[in-house]
Write a protein that holds these residues in place. Structure first.
Motif, mmCIF file in Angstrom:
data_model
loop_
_atom_site.group_PDB
_atom_site.id
_atom_site.type_symbol
_atom_site.label_atom_id
_atom_site.label_comp_id
_atom_site.label_asym_id
_atom_site.label_seq_id
_atom_site.Cartn_x
_atom_site.Cartn_y
_atom_site.Cartn_z
ATOM 1 N N ALA A 259 -1.573 -44.452 -36.993
ATOM 2 C CA ALA A 259 -1.165 -45.842 -36.766
ATOM 3 C C ALA A 259 -0.216 -45.936 -35.577
ATOM 4 O O ALA A 259 0.672 -45.099 -35.408
ATOM 5 C CB ALA A 259 -0.494 -46.408 -38.011
ATOM 6 N N ASP A 260 -0.419 -46.951 -34.747
ATOM 7 C CA ASP A 260 0.507 -47.234 -33.655
ATOM 8 C C ASP A 260 0.542 -48.737 -33.435
ATOM 9 O O ASP A 260 -0.042 -49.508 -34.214
ATOM 10 C CB ASP A 260 0.118 -46.476 -32.374
ATOM 11 C CG ASP A 260 -1.301 -46.779 -31.907
ATOM 12 O OD1 ASP A 260 -1.794 -47.903 -32.146
ATOM 13 O OD2 ASP A 260 -1.928 -45.889 -31.293
ATOM 14 N N ALA A 261 1.199 -49.175 -32.378
ATOM 15 C CA ALA A 261 1.382 -50.609 -32.153
ATOM 16 C C ALA A 261 0.059 -51.344 -31.946
ATOM 17 O O ALA A 261 -0.043 -52.546 -32.216
ATOM 18 C CB ALA A 261 2.294 -50.820 -30.943
ATOM 19 N N SER A 262 -0.957 -50.632 -31.488
ATOM 20 C CA SER A 262 -2.228 -51.287 -31.153
ATOM 21 C C SER A 262 -3.198 -51.390 -32.333
ATOM 22 O O SER A 262 -4.110 -52.221 -32.314
ATOM 23 C CB SER A 262 -2.916 -50.521 -30.013
ATOM 24 O OG SER A 262 -3.329 -49.239 -30.441
ATOM 25 N N ASN A 263 -3.009 -50.565 -33.361
ATOM 26 C CA ASN A 263 -4.015 -50.518 -34.430
ATOM 27 C C ASN A 263 -3.435 -50.519 -35.841
ATOM 28 O O ASN A 263 -4.154 -50.254 -36.801
ATOM 29 C CB ASN A 263 -4.887 -49.268 -34.252
ATOM 30 C CG ASN A 263 -4.115 -47.970 -34.514
ATOM 31 O OD1 ASN A 263 -2.926 -47.995 -34.821
ATOM 32 N ND2 ASN A 263 -4.783 -46.830 -34.383
ATOM 33 N N TYR A 264 -2.136 -50.799 -35.980
ATOM 34 C CA TYR A 264 -1.476 -50.587 -37.273
ATOM 35 C C TYR A 264 -2.091 -51.417 -38.400
ATOM 36 O O TYR A 264 -2.124 -50.959 -39.558
ATOM 37 C CB TYR A 264 0.030 -50.863 -37.154
ATOM 38 C CG TYR A 264 0.415 -52.308 -36.984
ATOM 39 C CD1 TYR A 264 0.660 -53.121 -38.076
ATOM 40 C CD2 TYR A 264 0.510 -52.862 -35.713
ATOM 41 C CE1 TYR A 264 1.000 -54.466 -37.919
ATOM 42 C CE2 TYR A 264 0.856 -54.193 -35.545
ATOM 43 C CZ TYR A 264 1.094 -54.991 -36.645
ATOM 44 O OH TYR A 264 1.415 -56.311 -36.477
#
Length: 320
Positions: free
Chosen positions: A184-189
């Motif tokens: 998970a990161d800012a683009s796909n959380y």
């Protein structure tokens, strides 16, 4: 905010029943305030008091469980800044990395090599407890096949995958083993959160910097997910070490519970191909402050001093 023993005592039933193992409710309250006992050890605490005290007395770093059966491990739950200040609450766990970019022969050889390091030392089993299975974007079927092979070892898996569709397919064959989905990161959380919560597994969070990680964790908590770990791996060793230390300080000293999660350090990303450097970094991040450390290889030459270090930190307090 941490509560004092007196504040906790005021909410106890004051029976002095000794069923918790303490001679008095005051003694119990003091131990809870020190982090030596859990509030749930009192069998007569009211539901209202339990609800209030559970959050207030919870460790600044959340306790996260992964794996099942004999391979269930606890991560986090730590209450002190320096690991030598108190016996490990949850030992650092080690993972050997695999990748869908590897050939079948390379994967089989690496799994066979991993089996060789498995021994007892002072009553404790010493081995790499986990496998980190990275998705290189070269086909979902190939990744699922690799995850299936890794799951057959019985070790806890960490799925390094930022593709929600690939992660969902991989979890179908390994979710019963309670792996970590690290992607998970800012683009796909949002998409990754949906996949992880549907499978009932821990979700790993990363970011370009500490601010982005903090924001992404806050958003995931806002979605109701606190079953998380933080991947502190940066662009290089210096940034990774800075991330690990600053997140630890923010959680333990400053009480920032958004950063109060166990951590993953991926040495394959910051020292790829350099096994000697990775051996040194395994020791460094065992002390500061990896919960799960991923390496390309952990043979006997790496394992003997490394597991001895971890066991020493678990058994004794080292003066600074």
């Amino acid at each position: 905010m941490a509560l004092s023993g007196i504040q906790i005592f005021k909410m106890t039933p004051k029976k002095n029943c000794k069923e918790c193992g303490c001679p008095t409710c005051m003694a119990f309250s003091m131990k809870v305030a020190q982090g030596a006992m859990d509030i749930s050890a009192c069998p007569y605490m009211s539901d209202d008091a339990m609800a209030q005290l559970s959050e207030a007395t919870a460790p600044p770093m959340k306790t996260i469980k992964v794996g099942t059966g004999d391979s269930e491990y606890t991560l986090g739950g730590e209450t002190v800044l320096y690991r030598h200040e108190k016996t490990f609450v949850s030992k650092t766990r080690y993972a050997v990395s695999l990748c869908s970019c590897m050939s079948d022969e390379e994967i089989d050889a690496k799994l066979e090599e991993d089996k060789k390091v498995d021994y007892d030392r002072i009553g404790e089993r010493m081995c790499a407890e986990m496998l980190y299975v990275n998705y290189a974007g070269n086909g979902v079927d190939k990744y699922v096949s690799l995850v299936t092979k890794a799951a057959a070892t019985g070790k806890v898996l960490v799925l390094g995958c930022e593709d929600a569709d690939a992660a969902k397919a991989a979890l179908e064959v390994c979710k019963a083993g309670k792996p970590i989905l690290n992607g998970a990161d800012a683009s796909n959380y949002e998409a990754m959160n949906a996949v992880a919560t549907a499978a009932g597994v821990v979700l790993g969070v990363s970011g370009a910097d500490l601010s982005e990680i903090h924001d992404t964790v806050e958003k995931l908590e806002g979605l109701g997910n606190k079953n998380l770990v933080i991947d502190v791996t940066g662009a290089d060793v210096k940034e990774t070490f800075k991330n690990a230390v600053q997140i630890r300080k923010a959680a333990i000293k400053d009480g920032d519970r958004t950063f109060g999660y166990p951590s993953i350090v991926n040495l394959h990303k910051i020292a790829a191909g350099d096994l000697h450097k990775q051996a040194a970094l395994l020791s460094l991040f065992t002390m500061k402050y990896g919960s799960v450390i991923v390496a390309e290889h952990i043979g006997y030459a790496e394992a003997l001093p490394l597991y001895g270090l971890r066991q020493n930190l678990s058994l004794i307090h080292i003066s600074e």
